[in-house]
Design a protein around this motif. Structure first.
Motif, mmCIF file in Angstrom:
data_model
loop_
_atom_site.group_PDB
_atom_site.id
_atom_site.type_symbol
_atom_site.label_atom_id
_atom_site.label_comp_id
_atom_site.label_asym_id
_atom_site.label_seq_id
_atom_site.Cartn_x
_atom_site.Cartn_y
_atom_site.Cartn_z
ATOM 1 N N ARG A 27 -32.438 67.797 22.354
ATOM 2 C CA ARG A 27 -33.076 69.073 22.045
ATOM 3 C C ARG A 27 -33.073 69.333 20.545
ATOM 4 N N PHE A 28 -31.971 68.978 19.871
ATOM 5 C CA PHE A 28 -31.897 69.149 18.424
ATOM 6 C C PHE A 28 -32.987 68.341 17.725
ATOM 7 N N TYR A 29 -33.111 67.071 18.064
ATOM 8 C CA TYR A 29 -34.095 66.221 17.396
ATOM 9 C C TYR A 29 -35.520 66.669 17.694
ATOM 10 N N LYS A 30 -35.811 66.977 18.950
ATOM 11 C CA LYS A 30 -37.173 67.375 19.304
ATOM 12 C C LYS A 30 -37.568 68.684 18.639
ATOM 13 N N SER A 31 -36.676 69.660 18.637
ATOM 14 C CA SER A 31 -37.020 70.941 18.027
ATOM 15 C C SER A 31 -37.101 70.826 16.509
ATOM 16 N N SER A 32 -36.249 69.991 15.917
ATOM 17 C CA SER A 32 -36.296 69.811 14.464
ATOM 18 C C SER A 32 -37.592 69.139 14.038
ATOM 19 N N VAL A 33 -38.034 68.155 14.813
ATOM 20 C CA VAL A 33 -39.299 67.478 14.494
ATOM 21 C C VAL A 33 -40.460 68.464 14.605
ATOM 22 N N LYS A 34 -40.444 69.303 15.638
ATOM 23 C CA LYS A 34 -41.514 70.293 15.795
ATOM 24 C C LYS A 34 -41.518 71.284 14.630
ATOM 25 N N THR A 35 -40.335 71.770 14.263
ATOM 26 C CA THR A 35 -40.231 72.754 13.186
ATOM 27 C C THR A 35 -40.696 72.167 11.861
ATOM 28 N N LEU A 36 -40.219 70.963 11.544
ATOM 29 C CA LEU A 36 -40.627 70.339 10.285
ATOM 30 C C LEU A 36 -42.114 70.007 10.278
ATOM 31 N N SER A 37 -42.666 69.641 11.429
ATOM 32 C CA SER A 37 -44.097 69.363 11.508
ATOM 33 C C SER A 37 -44.903 70.617 11.195
ATOM 34 N N LYS A 38 -44.467 71.740 11.741
ATOM 35 C CA LYS A 38 -45.160 73.005 11.467
ATOM 36 C C LYS A 38 -45.065 73.364 9.990
ATOM 37 N N MET A 39 -43.891 73.142 9.395
ATOM 38 C CA MET A 39 -43.733 73.425 7.968
ATOM 39 C C MET A 39 -44.631 72.516 7.139
ATOM 40 N N PHE A 40 -44.717 71.248 7.529
ATOM 41 C CA PHE A 40 -45.572 70.289 6.827
ATOM 42 C C PHE A 40 -47.038 70.709 6.903
ATOM 43 N N LEU A 41 -47.497 71.079 8.089
ATOM 44 C CA LEU A 41 -48.896 71.492 8.249
ATOM 45 C C LEU A 41 -49.180 72.784 7.479
ATOM 46 N N LEU A 94 -39.450 64.230 7.377
ATOM 47 C CA LEU A 94 -39.894 64.151 8.764
ATOM 48 C C LEU A 94 -39.870 62.721 9.278
ATOM 49 N N TYR A 95 -40.301 61.779 8.433
ATOM 50 C CA TYR A 95 -40.237 60.354 8.796
ATOM 51 C C TYR A 95 -38.800 59.954 9.116
ATOM 52 N N SER A 96 -37.884 60.374 8.264
ATOM 53 C CA SER A 96 -36.486 60.036 8.446
ATOM 54 C C SER A 96 -35.961 60.588 9.766
ATOM 55 N N LEU A 97 -36.287 61.835 10.065
ATOM 56 C CA LEU A 97 -35.817 62.457 11.294
ATOM 57 C C LEU A 97 -36.424 61.788 12.528
ATOM 58 N N ILE A 98 -37.703 61.439 12.459
ATOM 59 C CA ILE A 98 -38.355 60.763 13.586
ATOM 60 C C ILE A 98 -37.727 59.393 13.807
ATOM 61 N N ASP A 99 -37.447 58.679 12.720
ATOM 62 C CA ASP A 99 -36.824 57.364 12.853
ATOM 63 C C ASP A 99 -35.427 57.455 13.463
ATOM 64 N N LYS A 100 -34.662 58.458 13.045
ATOM 65 C CA LYS A 100 -33.324 58.636 13.611
ATOM 66 C C LYS A 100 -33.410 58.979 15.100
ATOM 67 N N ALA A 101 -34.373 59.819 15.455
ATOM 68 C CA ALA A 101 -34.540 60.178 16.863
ATOM 69 C C ALA A 101 -34.961 58.957 17.679
ATOM 70 N N CYS A 102 -35.801 58.130 17.108
ATOM 71 C CA CYS A 102 -36.233 56.912 17.798
ATOM 72 C C CYS A 102 -35.055 55.955 17.973
#
Length: 93
Positions: free
Chosen positions: A22-36, A61-69
């Motif tokens: 949940r932490f990784y998924k919500s963080s990716v969503k939040t950072l994606s919104k900030m990026f957009l 965001l790349y770093s967080l996505i890679d860690k989640a993967c």
């Protein structure tokens, strides 16, 4: 209620993993919104500083996505697709 020690342990592990996912998924969503949001600001202002901030957010965001993967929160192809779509949005601005 769990009847064995192994069942109790599985419950604890599942809870830990659920919170981590949940932490990784919500963080990716939040950072994606900030990026957009940064990209929209750049489209309006055409200020190179806004684009630079968006690039910094993209690398985070790349770093967080890679860690989640790496922790199996996202499948490999899903992580690649997310990163590709974000890079394409930056490129098209």
């Amino acid at each position: 209620m769990a009847n064995s020690k192994s069942a109790v342990k599985r419950i604890r592990i599942n809870k830990r993993n659920r919170l981590q996912n949940r932490f990784y998924k919500s963080s990716v969503k939040t950072l994606s919104k900030m990026f957009l949001k940064r990209l929209d600001e750049y489209k309006i202002s055409q200020n190179p500083n806004d684009k630079f901030k968006a690039q910094i957010l993209l690398s985070t965001l790349y770093s967080l996505i890679d860690k989640a993967c790496k922790k199996n929160v996202f499948p490999k192809n899903q992580a690649a697709r997310k990163k590709s779509q974000l890079a394409l949005k930056l490129k098209n601005t």
